[in-house]
Structure formats: structure tokens, C-alpha cells
Design a protein around this motif. Structure first.
Motif, PDB file in Angstrom:
ATOM      1  N   ARG A  75       0.919  -1.219  -0.021  1.00  0.00           N
ATOM      2  CA  ARG A  75      -0.039  -0.174   0.149  1.00  0.00           C
ATOM      3  C   ARG A  75       0.982   1.247   0.080  1.00  0.00           C
ATOM      4  O   ARG A  75       0.589   2.074  -0.573  1.00  0.00           O
ATOM      5  N   ARG A  76       2.047   1.295   0.678  1.00  0.00           N
ATOM      6  CA  ARG A  76       2.979   2.425   0.730  1.00  0.00           C
ATOM      7  C   ARG A  76       3.439   2.751  -0.500  1.00  0.00           C
ATOM      8  O   ARG A  76       3.993   3.589  -0.924  1.00  0.00           O
ATOM      9  N   GLN A  77       3.522   1.418  -1.479  1.00  0.00           N
ATOM     10  CA  GLN A  77       4.201   1.590  -2.774  1.00  0.00           C
ATOM     11  C   GLN A  77       3.226   1.908  -3.870  1.00  0.00           C
ATOM     12  O   GLN A  77       3.549   1.667  -5.085  1.00  0.00           O
ATOM     13  N   GLY A  78       1.926   2.167  -3.349  1.00  0.00           N
ATOM     14  CA  GLY A  78       1.062   2.575  -4.304  1.00  0.00           C
ATOM     15  C   GLY A  78       0.039   1.266  -4.904  1.00  0.00           C
ATOM     16  O   GLY A  78      -0.731   1.576  -5.895  1.00  0.00           O
ATOM     17  N   ILE A  79       0.366   0.274  -4.474  1.00  0.00           N
ATOM     18  CA  ILE A  79      -0.666  -0.959  -5.075  1.00  0.00           C
ATOM     19  C   ILE A  79      -1.702  -1.036  -3.717  1.00  0.00           C
ATOM     20  O   ILE A  79      -1.466  -1.736  -2.475  1.00  0.00           O
ATOM     21  N   ASP A  80      -2.717  -0.259  -3.850  1.00  0.00           N
ATOM     22  CA  ASP A  80      -3.633  -0.109  -2.879  1.00  0.00           C
ATOM     23  C   ASP A  80      -5.164  -0.772  -3.105  1.00  0.00           C
ATOM     24  O   ASP A  80      -6.112  -0.376  -2.388  1.00  0.00           O
ATOM     25  N   THR A  81      -5.167  -1.545  -4.096  1.00  0.00           N
ATOM     26  CA  THR A  81      -6.783  -2.224  -4.369  1.00  0.00           C
ATOM     27  C   THR A  81      -6.542  -3.556  -3.652  1.00  0.00           C
ATOM     28  O   THR A  81      -5.663  -4.262  -4.067  1.00  0.00           O
ATOM     29  N   LYS A  82      -7.635  -3.654  -3.209  1.00  0.00           N
ATOM     30  CA  LYS A  82      -7.734  -5.088  -2.231  1.00  0.00           C
ATOM     31  C   LYS A  82      -7.419  -6.418  -3.148  1.00  0.00           C
ATOM     32  O   LYS A  82      -6.678  -7.257  -2.859  1.00  0.00           O
ATOM     33  N   GLY A  83      -7.898  -6.431  -4.318  1.00  0.00           N
ATOM     34  CA  GLY A  83      -7.831  -7.465  -5.105  1.00  0.00           C
ATOM     35  C   GLY A  83      -6.421  -7.745  -5.380  1.00  0.00           C
ATOM     36  O   GLY A  83      -6.035  -8.901  -6.050  1.00  0.00           O
ATOM     37  N   ARG A  84      -5.616  -6.587  -5.542  1.00  0.00           N
ATOM     38  CA  ARG A  84      -4.075  -6.570  -6.054  1.00  0.00           C
ATOM     39  C   ARG A  84      -3.337  -6.950  -4.929  1.00  0.00           C
ATOM     40  O   ARG A  84      -2.393  -7.824  -4.991  1.00  0.00           O
ATOM     41  N   TYR A  85      -3.406  -6.476  -3.973  1.00  0.00           N
ATOM     42  CA  TYR A  85      -2.566  -6.702  -2.543  1.00  0.00           C
ATOM     43  C   TYR A  85      -3.093  -7.906  -1.601  1.00  0.00           C
ATOM     44  O   TYR A  85      -2.247  -8.389  -0.848  1.00  0.00           O
TER      45      TYR A  85
END
Length: 177
Positions: A75-85
Motif C-alpha cells: 500500500r505504501r508503494q501504491g498497490i492499494d486495491t484489495k484485489g491486488r494486494y
């Protein structure tokens, strides 16, 4: 005869590819992820970074589901959608103390610490303290060795490789039944 064998190999590759595609989910209750866990239990796989603590032990005593690429880090790196992380291909069961020691650091950071302990022979995270044991431990957990240098930009490549490895582990389990 070799034509038939070629078709069989292609068929096995397709099955592995289909299983890997089924692992592209965020649900820990997915049949594919539960089959992966069943395979690890059947094959007596140790949990990540701890030889002797089996996946089955952690499921029995409520071990922690660890995100190999921690959610907070992504999330800190900009990957902030639940389906992705929340992809199951980044999950592994860990002992609670190991999970706390890892925290929410990038894989290259905490795997770097494990590599240091392999060089020194003094374990700080878990009890894996030599390179051969680490290599076996990664194989048991279907984690590519390249994870030791990975950061957020490597996340998609990691997911693809881990899914293939998880599918191969499931395939080995199936063939051993």
C-alpha cells in the motif's frame, strides 16, 4: 508412441497452467488455495523460516497467514486495491513470532536478514541458518529464490512465478495420491 507422450506432456502443462490461473484469487477459502495447503500438509512441508514446524502444526494451532509482500508495504508503494494486494499467491503460514520479526518490510529486507543469518549461522528470524536449508524451505513453500532481492516493482513477476510453483506442488501431491 512419442506423439502420444507429447500430447500427455502438453496436457500436464495445460493442467498446471489452469491450476496456476485458479490461484489468481484473493480468497483464502478458494479450493485452489486449500488444495495447495493440503499438498503442503501431505508432503510434510515446514513453515517458512522454521524447519520442524510443519504447515499442519500452524493450521492446528492457528498460525499466522503472512503476506510475503506485506500488505502495508504494498500500500505504501501504491498497490492499494484489495484485489491486488490480497492475492493468495503471496500468502504463507508462519509462526506468530516469525511473523512479528518480519513486520511489514519489503521481501528484500527481511530475506536479506535471513541470508545474513545463513552466512553467520546465527538464527534471528526462525531457525533456518544455512543456505541449503533455506533453499529447501523455499521449495517446500513454493517460493522462488529470486524473492530475496524483490521489491514492489517485482510483485507481479513474483505472483506469476509463485502461482506456477504452487501449481507444480499441487501436481506433485496429486500424482502421489
Amino acid at each position: 508412441m512419442s506423439g502420444g507422450k507429447h500430447v500427455l506432456i502438453d496436457g500436464q502443462q495445460r493442467i498446471t497452467a489452469i491450476m496456476a490461473a485458479n490461484l489468481e484469487t484473493s480468497s483464502v477459502n478458494s479450493p485452489a488455495f486449500n488444495t495447495f495447503l493440503a499438498a503442503q500438509i501431505h508432503l510434510n512441508c515446514s513453515s517458512l523460516f522454521i524447519r520442524g514446524t510443519m504447515i499442519s502444526d500452524l493450521l492446528d494451532i492457528s498460525g499466522d497467514v503472512h503476506h510475503i509482500f506485506p500488505k502495508a508495504y504494498l500500500r505504501r508503494q501504491g498497490i492499494d486495491t484489495k484485489g491486488r494486494y490480497n492475492q493468495v499467491a503471496k500468502y504463507t503460514y508462519l509462526d506468530t513470532q516469525v511473523n512479528k520479526a518480519i513486520g511489514d518490510e519489503a521481501p528484500c529486507i527481511y530475506f536479506g536478514k535471513v541470508l545474513e543469518q545463513c552466512a553467520s549461522g546465527y538464527a534471528v528470524i526462525g531457525n533456518v541458518a544455512d543456505r541449503d536449508a533455506l533453499k529447501r524451505n523455499l521449495e517446500e513453500n513454493a517460493i522462488p529464490e529470486s524473492v530475496v532481492g524483490m521489491e514492489a516493482e517485482d510483485y507481479d513477476r513474483f505472483l506469476e512465478e509463485r502461482r506456477r510453483r504452487m501449481a507444480r506442488l499441487i501436481e506433485g501431491y496429486y500424482k502421489g495420491l
